[in-house]
Design a protein around this motif. Structure first.
Motif, PDB file in Angstrom:
ATOM      1  N   PRO A   1       0.913  -1.222  -0.157  1.00 32.90           N
ATOM      2  CA  PRO A   1       0.157  -0.026   0.020  1.00 32.90           C
ATOM      3  C   PRO A   1       0.936   1.311  -0.022  1.00 32.90           C
ATOM      4  O   PRO A   1       2.056   1.162   0.508  1.00 32.90           O
ATOM      5  CB  PRO A   1      -0.742   0.029   1.398  1.00 32.90           C
ATOM      6  N   LEU A   2       0.330   2.269  -0.665  1.00 31.17           N
ATOM      7  CA  LEU A   2       1.293   3.709  -0.698  1.00 31.17           C
ATOM      8  C   LEU A   2       1.359   4.245   0.967  1.00 31.17           C
ATOM      9  O   LEU A   2       0.582   4.298   1.679  1.00 31.17           O
ATOM     10  CB  LEU A   2       0.110   4.648  -1.358  1.00 31.17           C
ATOM     11  N   LYS A   3       2.698   4.453   0.802  1.00 31.86           N
ATOM     12  CA  LYS A   3       3.322   5.151   1.865  1.00 31.86           C
ATOM     13  C   LYS A   3       4.347   6.281   1.448  1.00 31.86           C
ATOM     14  O   LYS A   3       5.261   5.936   0.878  1.00 31.86           O
ATOM     15  CB  LYS A   3       3.909   4.298   3.024  1.00 31.86           C
TER      16      LYS A   3
ATOM     17  N   GLY B   1       4.746   1.479  -2.346  1.00 33.18           N
ATOM     18  CA  GLY B   1       3.426   1.744  -3.506  1.00 33.18           C
ATOM     19  C   GLY B   1       3.664   2.810  -4.323  1.00 33.18           C
ATOM     20  O   GLY B   1       4.922   3.002  -4.828  1.00 33.18           O
ATOM     21  N   SER B   2       2.566   3.081  -5.071  1.00 34.72           N
ATOM     22  CA  SER B   2       3.007   4.176  -6.026  1.00 34.72           C
ATOM     23  C   SER B   2       1.725   5.260  -5.706  1.00 34.72           C
ATOM     24  O   SER B   2       0.574   4.989  -5.352  1.00 34.72           O
ATOM     25  CB  SER B   2       2.793   3.633  -7.567  1.00 34.72           C
TER      26      SER B   2
ATOM     27  N   LYS C   1      -7.372   8.859  -4.955  1.00 28.84           N
ATOM     28  CA  LYS C   1      -7.875   9.340  -3.469  1.00 28.84           C
ATOM     29  C   LYS C   1      -6.826   9.124  -2.515  1.00 28.84           C
ATOM     30  O   LYS C   1      -6.822   8.099  -2.202  1.00 28.84           O
ATOM     31  CB  LYS C   1      -9.161   8.799  -3.339  1.00 28.84           C
ATOM     32  N   ILE C   2      -6.285  10.212  -1.992  1.00 31.03           N
ATOM     33  CA  ILE C   2      -5.371  10.112  -0.913  1.00 31.03           C
ATOM     34  C   ILE C   2      -5.612  10.393   0.491  1.00 31.03           C
ATOM     35  O   ILE C   2      -6.694  11.482   0.331  1.00 31.03           O
ATOM     36  CB  ILE C   2      -4.033  10.817  -1.283  1.00 31.03           C
TER      37      ILE C   2
ATOM     38  N   THR D   1      -1.436   8.046   2.334  1.00 31.26           N
ATOM     39  CA  THR D   1      -1.609   6.883   1.757  1.00 31.26           C
ATOM     40  C   THR D   1      -2.944   6.953   0.944  1.00 31.26           C
ATOM     41  O   THR D   1      -3.425   7.853   0.741  1.00 31.26           O
ATOM     42  CB  THR D   1      -1.818   5.883   2.812  1.00 31.26           C
ATOM     43  N   THR D   2      -3.309   5.766   0.126  1.00 35.16           N
ATOM     44  CA  THR D   2      -4.493   5.825  -0.496  1.00 35.16           C
ATOM     45  C   THR D   2      -5.628   5.837   0.555  1.00 35.16           C
ATOM     46  O   THR D   2      -5.759   5.168   1.625  1.00 35.16           O
ATOM     47  CB  THR D   2      -4.594   4.611  -1.710  1.00 35.16           C
ATOM     48  N   GLU D   3      -6.855   6.307  -0.001  1.00 31.53           N
ATOM     49  CA  GLU D   3      -8.059   6.291   0.688  1.00 31.53           C
ATOM     50  C   GLU D   3      -8.572   4.883   0.963  1.00 31.53           C
ATOM     51  O   GLU D   3      -8.812   4.549   1.832  1.00 31.53           O
ATOM     52  CB  GLU D   3      -9.188   7.014   0.298  1.00 31.53           C
ATOM     53  N   ARG D   4      -8.647   4.145  -0.202  1.00 33.34           N
ATOM     54  CA  ARG D   4      -8.874   2.771  -0.011  1.00 33.34           C
ATOM     55  C   ARG D   4      -7.780   1.689  -0.203  1.00 33.34           C
ATOM     56  O   ARG D   4      -6.651   2.039  -0.544  1.00 33.34           O
ATOM     57  CB  ARG D   4      -9.672   2.205  -1.372  1.00 33.34           C
ATOM     58  N   ALA D   5      -7.700   0.814   0.665  1.00 32.47           N
ATOM     59  CA  ALA D   5      -6.428  -0.151   0.961  1.00 32.47           C
ATOM     60  C   ALA D   5      -5.322   0.376   1.119  1.00 32.47           C
ATOM     61  O   ALA D   5      -4.453   0.086   0.832  1.00 32.47           O
ATOM     62  CB  ALA D   5      -6.590  -0.969  -0.293  1.00 32.47           C
TER      63      ALA D   5
END
Lengths: 386, 599
Positions: free
Chosen positions: B193-195, B218-219, B225-226, B278-282
């Motif tokens: 997951p995005l960090k 992540g990317s 949506k962040i 991070t991303t809103e989802r997952a």
């Protein structure tokens, strides 16, 4: 609009500037020049034409006073003086009791011309005596001695109804005691008017250079102030009180021409570097002519007055000019007139503060700078107007 | 997305004037980030103030594309950091976003205090450090001596230091190769997951808030949506890109990459530096460790000279604060100065820069009051309060004791000036902690009360050492002090904006010095003006400005009116640069200059 007639409260005068001197004095920053030859015909014609042009835009006025200043106007040929006065008489109405003053150097050469000047219409002279001490006269770059000045003054007294002379004090090395003695001598000699100026080091003069190099010492402000205080006291006792910061006269012997300036009247300025204040149809304007004699002469031969520009004076600036001139007078300035000119009153809190400090007095609508206020007039005005 | 093996992230540690900006310019030029025409001096310093003073205030980043000797294409991300101690916080933030540092040292000047402070931050951030000896072509260069100094003072191996002349371009290829071969590649999992670490943010008139990020895992893509993990806010990403140093949009940023995002964020305040994106989802479960928030240490009042300009000042201060989260401000009212702001700064340079920008960019004449530090007041009733402004000093009867902040200062100085430096530190209540030599230079460590440093310590240090000393400090904690409030009375009226907190032992000399200074700074008036310094009701120093005796034009006739009026207008304009207290006009610069001490 009250501004249209405001000048009438002070009268109308004509100033003629003669820019030539036999030598340049080291303290003088006036528009004065030394020329070996002056084309007298050309100069006379130019002055006459300039007066005609000025009269054309101020028609119907009565001329209360005429003043020949300089430079050294006593170097003028009497015929030129006569032509100028004649032109004024013809182009405007010259008041029957007009005061016509000419500044003169107290040398024998000029004294010889006094009768001719008188015949031309001059009725008052103001002589640049400057000091009653030969050493100081020399230091001031003057070409006359005390004896010569006294002799010239005697001639002037016998020729003219009214005579005044100038002295410069708070000179280099002068102490209060010396000045007191000199002033008493001067008062013995004086008739009805005296101008007593503290020496000012003006930028661009030889004195300024010497002062910068430390070769000319001025009395401290403290000493100069003490000399000023002594001057007020001695002249008052002698019946020649100050009516303006540097001018003293017996009652009714004040310079009416200079009063037009201090009362903020209208005046025409003719000749090189002369300034005027004229209330024309479009309002009050400040006039100014070309400074350099030759430049003025050439310009005047083209446009008659040799103008270097005319600026409309805003009501606020008119009020300021009135105040800064009129507060120099012992009688003070009229707040009602100040307000009528500028459209706004002075800050009453400021007035109250300055009254509290003993700098100002208020009598009805008359605002008067006290003796203490007059010697600090620059600071006083800055405070009063901010 | 670039493979992490082909990414190198680095910063440059250097003392002012040791050539950091020139080196950065040269690297940008070599790798083709800007055309010849676009190259200006100090490309990365975008503020006028940065270019003029030759300093960096905000961190900037640039991505360099470099084909190395091994034939591989690399992406090198440079974060250019400020060198000055006031901006140490910016430096530490940036350090955590990269894996290595170039330590640039002038080959004739050697290590300076600022270099030392910043290189320790790099070491703390686990950086690989590559020493670079710059200005090697100058006749005074002594590479061997400087290498030994680096090893002695900093304690890192300098045997493979790179010799460069950024000015002539010498050694630039070696620098680029060293970045590739000696610095580690970043780590990160592209599938996790995005960090992303929020490194910095600023306001751009066209794009809104621009956020500088370092992707850890992540990317990051346009349209995602962040969520800001600490702030809790969610935004759709409008743009993703990199700096070349121009802003260039890219499709995505992957692990190890540095770049920017915009997401219709209105205010810089909505972004907390150090936050994790991070991303809103997952999204990620755990945020990154983040940063310690920056704390202002120096406070002063800022007032408009012309009270009518308060609203303009408010607008200007708000605007500056948009871009500088470390600058705090709140409305302050002074009996003497009217409405203004109490502002907090990271240090004196920060204070100077903010006030200069307010005056220059917003054209507001300011009165800046005495800088003050934050005192802790321990009250008799057991409560504790912070005091940012001497004017807020509570009743002394209610105070148990006052604590003041101390700093630990490191000063490097050629030994011929050591005596003067020690004397200066002693005068400022300093306590010596350490004194060592590196060649002909001494390194002194002193503990000093911050309130003795904020006025003019650095100016004094520069003057007693003819500019040869370098200075750095860190906050060292609070200690009780015998402190009193000294009030200044002008014409018998207390001027709150001139009151200061001083050590009791220093009160008398300080009071005398302030009265003497004010006597010079306040013009003569039509009356005499007494100036007094007082503690409580007791006068401890006094001076009197004598009254004007003579100020009049001797001759004033028809030709003098215009000139006279213009002169008066000028005087009036001059008065506008002063503030009136009771009947006395005090020039704006008097408030700060009264505090400067000659010895």
């Amino acid at each position: 609009m009250s501004g249209v007639t405001d000048w009438r409260k002070a009268g109308f005068g004509v100033y003629i500037h003669w820019p030539f001197c036999a030598a340049k004095c080291p303290y003088c920053d006036f528009n004065s020049h030394v020329r070996r030859e002056v084309d007298q015909t050309r100069w006379r014609d130019a002055l006459v034409r300039a007066l005609k042009a000025e009269a054309a835009r101020t028609p119907g006025r009565i001329v209360d006073t005429v003043f020949f200043g300089g430079g050294t106007p006593s170097l003028m040929p009497p015929e030129t003086v006569a032509a100028v006065i004649e032109t004024i008489r013809n182009e405007w109405t010259l008041a029957s009791d007009a005061e016509i003053t000419l500044e003169a150097n107290p040398t024998s050469v000029e004294a010889g011309k006094f009768r001719a000047f008188s015949a031309a219409g001059v009725n008052r002279v103001s002589m640049g005596v400057q000091a009653l001490n030969d050493t100081d006269l020399k230091a001031l770059g003057r070409m006359h001695s005390v004896a010569e000045a006294r002799a010239a003054f005697e001639i002037a007294r016998s020729v003219f109804d009214r005579v005044s002379f100038d002295l410069i004090y708070a000179r280099m090395g002068q102490g209060v005691g010396q000045w007191r003695a000199e002033l008493r001598e001067a008062l013995d000699m004086a008739v009805d008017h005296l101008s007593l100026y503290q020496l000012t080091i003006e930028a661009g003069t030889r004195f300024a250079d010497l002062y910068r190099l430390g070769k000319l010492k001025k009395p401290t402000d403290e000493a100069a102030a003490a000399m000023y205080d002594a001057t007020q006291e001695i002249c008052e006792e002698a019946g020649m009180p100050a009516y303006e910061i540097s001018n003293h006269a017996r009652p009714d012997a004040q310079s009416r021409h200079n009063l037009i300036y201090w009362h903020y009247g209208d005046y025409v300025g003719v000749g090189p570097g002369a300034h005027g204040r004229l209330t024309l149809e479009r309002g009050r304007v400040a006039t100014e002519t070309m400074l350099a004699p030759e430049a003025w002469l050439e310009a005047a031969e083209r446009d008659a007055i040799g103008s270097a520009g005319e600026t409309a004076i805003t009501p606020e600036d008119q009020a300021t000019e009135y105040l800064l001139m009129c507060l120099r007078l012992r009688e003070g300035a009229d707040l009602a007139r100040y307000e009528a000119l500028g459209g706004a009153a002075l800050n009453p809190a400021r007035i109250a503060e300055l009254v509290g400090d003993g700098m100002l007095e208020q009598k009805g609508t008359q605002l008067i700078a006290t003796a203490q206020g007059r010697i600090l007039l620059n600071a006083l005005l800055a405070k009063l107007l901010t | 997305m670039t493979k992490t093996e082909n990414i190198r992230n680095f910063s440059i540690v250097a003392h002012i004037d040791h050539g950091k900006s020139t080196l950065a310019d040269r690297l940008i030029q070599m790798t083709g980030g800007l055309s010849e025409r676009e190259m200006t001096e100090q490309v990365l310093d975008s503020m006028d103030i940065e270019k003029e003073r030759g300093i960096t205030i905000k961190a900037q980043t640039v991505r360099l594309d470099y084909k190395a000797a091994d034939g591989e294409e690399y992406v090198l991300n440079l974060i250019d950091t400020p060198g000055h101690v006031d901006f140490a916080y910016e430096v530490s933030k940036s350090m955590q976003a990269v894996e290595g540092s170039l330590l640039v040292v002038d080959a004739s000047q050697g290590v300076e205090a600022q270099t030392l402070a910043n290189v320790y931050q790099a070491i703390e951030a686990d950086h690989e450090i590559v020493p670079v000896l710059n200005k090697i072509d100058l006749p005074a260069a002594e590479p061997e001596r400087i290498c030994t100094q680096i090893e002695d003072v900093i304690g890192i191996d300098a045997s493979e230091a790179i010799h460069t002349s950024a000015k002539s371009g010498l050694g630039m290829e070696d620098v680029l190769e060293a970045i590739v071969t000696r610095l580690p590649a970043p780590k990160g999992d592209p599938d996790a997951p995005l960090k992303a670490l929020l490194v910095d943010s600023w306001y751009d008139a066209y794009l809104g808030v621009v956020v500088l990020v370092r992707i850890m895992d992540g990317s990051l893509k346009k349209g995602q949506k962040i969520t800001m993990m600490r702030a809790g806010a969610t935004y759709p990403v409008d743009r993703v890109g990199v700096f070349t140093p121009k802003m260039v949009q890219v499709d995505e940023l992957g692990p190890g990459e540095l770049g920017f995002l915009t997401a219709s964020i209105k205010q810089v305040r909505d972004t907390n530096v150090g936050d994790t994106i991070t991303t809103e989802r997952a999204g990620a479960d755990e945020p990154l460790p983040g940063y310690q928030p920056s704390v202002p240490v120096v406070f002063c009042g800022i007032f408009p000279v012309d009270a009518a300009e308060f609203e303009d000042l408010r607008a200007a201060v708000d605007k500056l604060a948009l871009n500088d989260a470390s600058f705090s401000h709140e409305v302050e009212t002074s009996a003497a100065l009217g409405f203004g702001f109490r502002c907090g700064f990271l240090g004196l340079l920060h204070l100077e820069i903010i006030t200069e920008r307010l005056e220059r960019e917003y054209d507001i004449s300011l009165i800046t009051t005495a800088p003050s530090v934050v005192y802790k007041m321990l009250m008799k009733d057991g409560t504790e309060m912070e005091m940012h402004n001497p004017a807020d000093m509570p009743d002394v009867m209610k105070i148990e004791h006052i604590e003041e902040p101390w700093i630990k200062a490191t000063i490097l100085v050629p030994d011929e000036y050591l005596g003067d430096v020690l004397k200066l530190c002693q005068e400022r209540r300093g306590v010596q902690v350490d004194l060592t030599y590196a060649g002909t230079r001494a390194m002194v460590v002193y503990k000093l009360p911050l309130n003795e440093v904020v006025f003019d310590f650095y100016d004094r240090l520069k003057s007693v050492t003819k500019g040869y000393a370098s200075f750095d400090y860190s906050i060292d904690g609070y200690e009780p002090g015998n402190l009193v409030k000294m009030a200044v009375l002008v014409n018998d009226e207390p001027v709150d904006a001139l009151s200061v907190i001083v050590h009791r032992d220093k009160a008398e000399p300080r009071g005398r010095s302030m009265c003497e200074k004010l006597k010079e700074l306040i013009p003569q008036h039509m009356f005499k003006v007494p100036i007094q310094a007082a503690i409580g009701g007791r006068i401890i120093a006094r001076e009197t400005i004598s009254a004007l005796r003579k100020d009049v034009t001797a001759k004033c006739y028809g030709g003098d009116v215009s000139r006279k009026r213009k002169l008066l207008d000028k005087q009036k304009a001059g008065k506008k640069k002063m503030r009136q207290f009771g009947k006395v006009d005090i020039p704006q610069e008097a408030f700060i200059n009264a505090l400067k001490m000659d010895s």
